[in-house]
Design an enzyme around this catalytic site. Structure first.
Site, PDB file in Angstrom:
ATOM      1  N   GLU A  83       0.866  -1.169   0.042  1.00  0.00           N
ATOM      2  CA  GLU A  83      -0.034  -0.034  -0.053  1.00  0.00           C
ATOM      3  C   GLU A  83       0.990   1.142  -0.080  1.00  0.00           C
ATOM      4  OE1 GLU A  83      -2.504  -0.162   3.320  1.00  0.00           O
ATOM      5  OE2 GLU A  83      -3.750  -1.867   2.605  1.00  0.00           O
ATOM      6  N   HIS A 126      -8.098   1.246   2.085  1.00  0.00           N
ATOM      7  CA  HIS A 126      -7.867   0.711   3.521  1.00  0.00           C
ATOM      8  C   HIS A 126      -8.644   1.761   4.282  1.00  0.00           C
ATOM      9  CE1 HIS A 126      -4.883  -1.475   6.103  1.00  0.00           C
ATOM     10  NE2 HIS A 126      -6.146  -1.612   6.855  1.00  0.00           N
TER      11      HIS A 126
END
Length: 412
Positions: free
Chosen positions: A270, A293
């Protein structure tokens, strides 16, 4: 080894990073902690080392990395609060061996994640991701083909913990049939039923949602083989951990039609910040909902997390209680009105408790109450005494000389 007295609350410095909820700031101030410093973002490494060197309590979210090097600069630090679920951003072993308990909020965002998952299940069953993408490109696909109600459909939950159970309760209220699989025996809520194993769940479910922790056993647990066992055209939701699903296998299945649609909130890799690019094999696929997220990122969840973690930090600072610390012996303590409380944190090695008690015997200080818990590496002894400030200070100094001592504190 660090020997510390209990500073007056106005002298205890609380450092809160990454825009921790105002509820945490309010909690500290209401409890008498006036030195609360709040930063909206994480700090660069050098600035972090500088700030943490003067802090007694530190609160972070997911971006601040408290590794062994950073913690080595934290000479005054007594506790760390992770205002989130995960604690991977903290070197828990280094914190433990420095006598620093770490607290988090494992359940405060449960409802927020569950609501997003059920909403995504509805969107996927209706084929909304594809239709939305078409409209953005100027298309117009007004058709009921491939669009279904969720009522009467089967939702398969892999991992029936706090979030999984909430997902099931909400889904049932919409008329879905809920089945679940967990490695442990779990009591079902509502009309949810245990599947006959993971393969049985995959074969029966119209939507599969994953809610497992990140462990060595769950890394890559959902790959091409598991996808192949799903109903053709069924949907997959992952709001657990990015390492659980083989993203390349998922992308291939979405392109082939084996999976009708997916919603993914967590990824193996990420971006470090909002300005960094997001790269994934799933980018550009019309039948995928991608979210950054944010499953638990609601204002309500952040407020609840602020209250929960601040309360744990305050109770430890005021009282010594370590209930729900993730890296530390857990002790639930009564109030110590009328007594002084000494905290002794030490390496878990034979003979320490006898040496602790010998100090009190030699100095003629009577023990009102004593509490002991141990971890494999660390022991935590809490002793309540009726003594003067001078006697308590003398005891504290003697306790600090015991081999293996990590920290001592006095609570008044």
């Amino acid at each position: 080894m660090s020997a510390q007295t209990s500073y007056p609350k106005p002298d205890i410095r609380v450092l809160l990073l990454e825009g921790v909820s105002p509820t945490a700031v309010e909690s500290f101030r209401n409890a008498g902690y006036s030195q609360v410093q709040l930063y909206d973002k994480s700090l660069p490494p050098e600035k972090l080392r500088e700030e943490i060197a003067a802090a007694h309590i530190v609160g972070i979210r997911s971006r601040t990395q408290l590794d062994a090097d950073v913690l080595s600069h934290a000479r005054r630090l007594i506790a760390v609060g992770c205002f989130c679920i995960g604690t991977n951003q903290v070197d828990l072993d280094a914190a433990e061996l420095a006598g620093i308990p770490v607290f988090n909020a494992p359940y405060s965002n449960t409802r927020s994640v569950a609501e997003l998952v059920v909403a995504e299940a509805i969107m996927l069953m209706r084929g909304i991701p594809q239709k939305n993408a078409q409209c953005h490109r100027g298309g117009w696909s007004k058709s009921a083909a491939g669009s279904h109600e969720v009522r009467g459909k089967t939702l398969g939950i892999v991992g029936y913990g706090h979030i999984g159970t909430q997902v099931g309760v909400i889904a049932e209220s919409l008329g879905m049939q809920v089945i679940f699989h967990d490695i442990e025996t779990k009591l079902s809520l509502g009309n949810a039923r245990t599947a006959g194993g993971l393969d049985d769940l995959l074969a029966r479910s119209d939507v599969v949602t994953l809610h497992v922790p990140e462990t060595t056993a769950t890394q890559g647990m959902f790959g091409a083989a598991q996808i192949a066992r799903m109903k053709r055209g069924a949907h997959l939701i992952n709001a657990s951990r990015g390492t659980v699903v083989d993203i390349d296998a998922l992308a291939a299945a979405l392109k082939s039609g084996q999976i009708g649609g997916a919603a993914v909130d967590v990824f193996p890799v990420e971006p470090q910040g909002n300005a960094d690019p997001f790269v994934s094999p799933l980018v550009g696929l019309d039948n995928v909902i991608l979210t950054p997220h944010i499953g638990g990122s609601t204002l309500e969840a952040q407020d609840n997390i602020g209250l929960e973690v601040a309360a744990k930090l305050i109770r430890y600072s005021d009282n010594g209680s370590t209930l729900s610390a993730v890296n530390f012996p857990e002790v639930t303590l009564p109030e110590h009105t009328g007594s002084l409380r000494l905290l002794h944190i030490h390496r878990n090695m034979p003979g320490v408790l006898s040496q602790v008690n010998d100090v009190f015997s030699r100095l003629g200080v009577n023990i009102d109450g004593q509490f002991l818990r141990t971890h494999p590496k660390v022991g935590y002894v809490v002793i309540d005494v009726t003594a003067t400030h001078e006697q308590a200070t003398q005891v504290r100094d003697e306790l600090a000389r015991i081999p293996g001592t990590l920290r001592t504190r006095i609570l008044y």
